[in-house]
Structures are given as C-alpha cells and as structure tokens.
Design an enzyme around this catalytic site. Structure first.
Site, PDB file in Angstrom:
ATOM      1  CG  HIS A 122      80.393  56.540 -15.113  1.00 54.29           C
ATOM      2  ND1 HIS A 122      79.410  55.775 -15.705  1.00 54.29           N
ATOM      3  CD2 HIS A 122      79.746  57.536 -14.439  1.00 54.29           C
ATOM      4  CE1 HIS A 122      78.221  56.292 -15.408  1.00 54.29           C
ATOM      5  NE2 HIS A 122      78.395  57.336 -14.642  1.00 54.29           N
ATOM      6  CG  HIS A 154      77.221  60.956 -17.196  1.00 53.67           C
ATOM      7  ND1 HIS A 154      76.237  61.737 -16.638  1.00 53.67           N
ATOM      8  CD2 HIS A 154      77.463  59.952 -16.318  1.00 53.67           C
ATOM      9  CE1 HIS A 154      75.916  61.243 -15.449  1.00 53.67           C
ATOM     10  NE2 HIS A 154      76.641  60.142 -15.236  1.00 53.67           N
ATOM     11  CD  GLU A 173      74.103  58.393 -17.221  1.00 50.49           C
ATOM     12  OE1 GLU A 173      75.187  57.786 -17.075  1.00 50.49           O
ATOM     13  OE2 GLU A 173      73.394  58.738 -16.259  1.00 50.49           O
TER      14      GLU A 173
END
Length: 344
Positions: free
Chosen positions: A109, A178, A309
């Site tokens: 991420h 997220h 996601e």
C-alpha cells in the site's frame, strides 16, 4: 440533491508538519459520508436499512489521533501502488527500484508513508469534494513527479470515487480506497451473516507472504467461486478457509461494470460495487484482533468487516502477463469505482 459541508477535524502533530485537517460531509436523502483531507479517508458512511434507519457501516475512529497512529488503512486511499509488491523491488528501463518493506518481505500500500498518511489539498464541488497532491519523484522509492486527483461525488444512493494521475517519469500506479464495511453497522461482531457475490471467473493464488504465484486460477469448483451469492460464515466453514485476502480477476475493459454485491438479510442493506478496474481484492479483516478502539469505543475483532478494494492485480509490476500497471509521461491514469447502497 446532495449537500456538501466542510469543517475542521483537527491538526496534524507538530512533527508531521502541524497542518489543519478538514472533514467534508456529503449528504443525500439516503447516504451520508464524511471524508478527511488526511489520506482522503472515509471516516463515516451512513446508509438506511429497510425500516429507514441510518447506521454507520464503515470502521474507523472518532478522532484524528486514531488515524495518525498505526492502523490497518481504515477508509484511506492507498498508493502509489495498492496491495503488495514482492520484496519491494521492480525494474524499469534497466533501472532497479527498491521500496520500503512494511509487510514482511514485501512493500504494501505505498510503503512507510503512503498516500494514506499525508495531507491533501481539497476543493469543494457541488455534489462532492476533489483532493489533490503532488507525490514527488523518489517518494517512497517510486520514480517521477506524480500529480494525483481523487474525487468523491455523491448522488442519491451512489458514491463515486474517481482517481486520476499524470507522471513525469514512467511509474507503476494502482490506487484504491481501503474502507472496511459491516452492513449491520460498524462495531457489530462479525460479517458471517452477510451474503456476497463477486463476478469473477478466476482469482490469483498467493504464496505464504500473500504475493500472487503468477497463476491465474479458475474459481470453478473451489471456495473462490463467488459468482452466486454465498453466506460468508457458512462458506468459510464449508471450505475450511480462514478468510479471504485475494485478488479476483474481473472482465477487463474501460466500461463501468457491476463486479460485486453484498446483502445483509437482517437489515436489508445491500451494497453494489461497480468499477473500471481489472481486479478487486476481497479481504475479510483477518488481521483485526480487537485491540483497536474504534468509533463509540467499539472494538474490531477478526472478521468484523470486509473490504472490496478495486485495483490492479497485486505485484503486476513484476508479472508481465498481469494487466499493465505502468503510467507513462503524457498518459492519464483514470479509474472510477461506484458504491451503490440500497435495501432489499
């Protein structure tokens, strides 16, 4: 008709530059959503049940302090590259790039300080808010000055999230939000009574560090076949699964398409996910352990939320047969995901 309100939410700690964090409240007849200029974080998303009662269906914190401390990316926009890059390494044009390792041997991420941990500048729109930031060349090890816009708009029951970016050097990019959802209401114990379906004929098997092996496997005859709705708790038991944290491969194309649907029978709430992205990571909050104090002093145990996601496939920068994850100078990255809330 959507109303948009902006208000102060807090200040960043001095060691983080001390900037002011704003909250933007988007409200229609059927949905109310609150979004921060810090990390473009969705802190609240209230939607009606079949009796017309509103509940907040996303996990998060009451104060800015909750979000500036370590947490599992609640509600945030993550980037430059969502999901995992194996060993935090990739090569471009003969040059090797090394990223920060923040997930075992991998980069996750965006690295140590991804897009979720920075302040964005904001512009109010008639039915939403647009955030902008410049990610400088070399930030977290990524090449190129990357201009990024994230736009949230609310119309009726539909929340749209649009991502746009332009770069000065070729760079991998894959942006997502997220948010952790529980359609029974945040703070509810688990999501076992939710029914889920995902429009995917294949998924990506992973190694023990959650990196795709490179195989694109058919869902047919496996626990990953979610093309027809399954009740989550019973399905996990039936297939002896500890939970999901996998990319499902979507039919590719630039057009909007329905890719997932979640239904919560006790409240009647439904959530549909539509997107232009090639993948969707279905995650069932396997790493939540009840240690975080969330909104209203709620604790969030394992499987107390799910994430859907929309994104490119994980580690695509190292897998040439995966969908292209590179953005070149002169091109525009432009993806949209729509979340539609209803009752049944």
């Amino acid at each position: 008709m959507t109303t948009v309100r902006r208000e102060a939410f807090g200040r960043m700690p001095p060691e983080e530059g001390g900037g002011e964090v704003e909250k933007f409240v988007l409200q229609s007849d059927s949905v109310r959503v609150e979004i921060l200029s810090f990390g473009c974080i969705i802190t609240t998303l209230e939607t009606k049940d079949r009796d017309g009662q509103f509940s907040d269906v996303v996990l998060g914190f009451d104060t800015l302090e909750g979000y500036t401390r370590k947490h599992p990316f609640f509600g945030a926009v993550v980037g430059r590259v969502a999901n995992r890059i194996a060993n935090g390494r990739f090569s471009l044009d003969g040059k090797e790039y090394q990223l920060f390792l923040n997930n075992g041997p991998n980069s996750l991420h965006g690295g140590a300080k991804g897009f979720d941990k920075v302040l964005w500048s904001a512009q109010v729109l008639p039915n939403g808010v647009r955030f902008f930031r410049l990610s400088p060349d070399g930030e977290e090890g990524y090449p190129g000055d990357l201009k990024v816009w994230v736009t949230y708009t609310l119309s009726g029951r539909e929340l749209a999230i649009n991502y746009q970016a332009q770069t000065s050097k070729t760079t991998p990019i894959s942006l997502t939000n997220h948010a952790y959802f529980n359609l029974a209401g945040q703070g509810s114990r688990d999501v076992y009574d939710h029914e889920i379906s995902i429009e995917a004929d294949s998924y990506l098997p992973v190694d023990d560090t959650k990196i795709p092996t490179g195989e694109v496997a058919a869902v047919q005859g496996t626990g990953f076949d979610l093309r027809q709705p399954v009740e989550l708790g019973k399905h996990l038991q039936k297939f002896h699964l500890d939970g999901f944290d996998h990319n499902f491969c979507l039919h590719q194309g630039q057009d909007r398409r329905l890719v997932a649907r979640v239904f919560h029978p006790p409240t009647g709430r439904t959530m549909e996910v539509h997107t232009t992205q090639p993948g969707i990571q279905f995650y069932t909050g396997n790493n939540l352990d009840g240690s975080l104090k969330g909104k209203g002093a709620a604790t969030y145990p394992k499987h107390s939320a799910f994430c859907l996601e929309t994104q490119n496939w994980p580690d695509a920068v190292n897998k040439p047969h995966f969908p292209n994850v590179l953005l070149h100078p002169g091109e525009e990255y432009n993806h949209t995901t729509w979340l539609v809330f209803n009752t049944a």
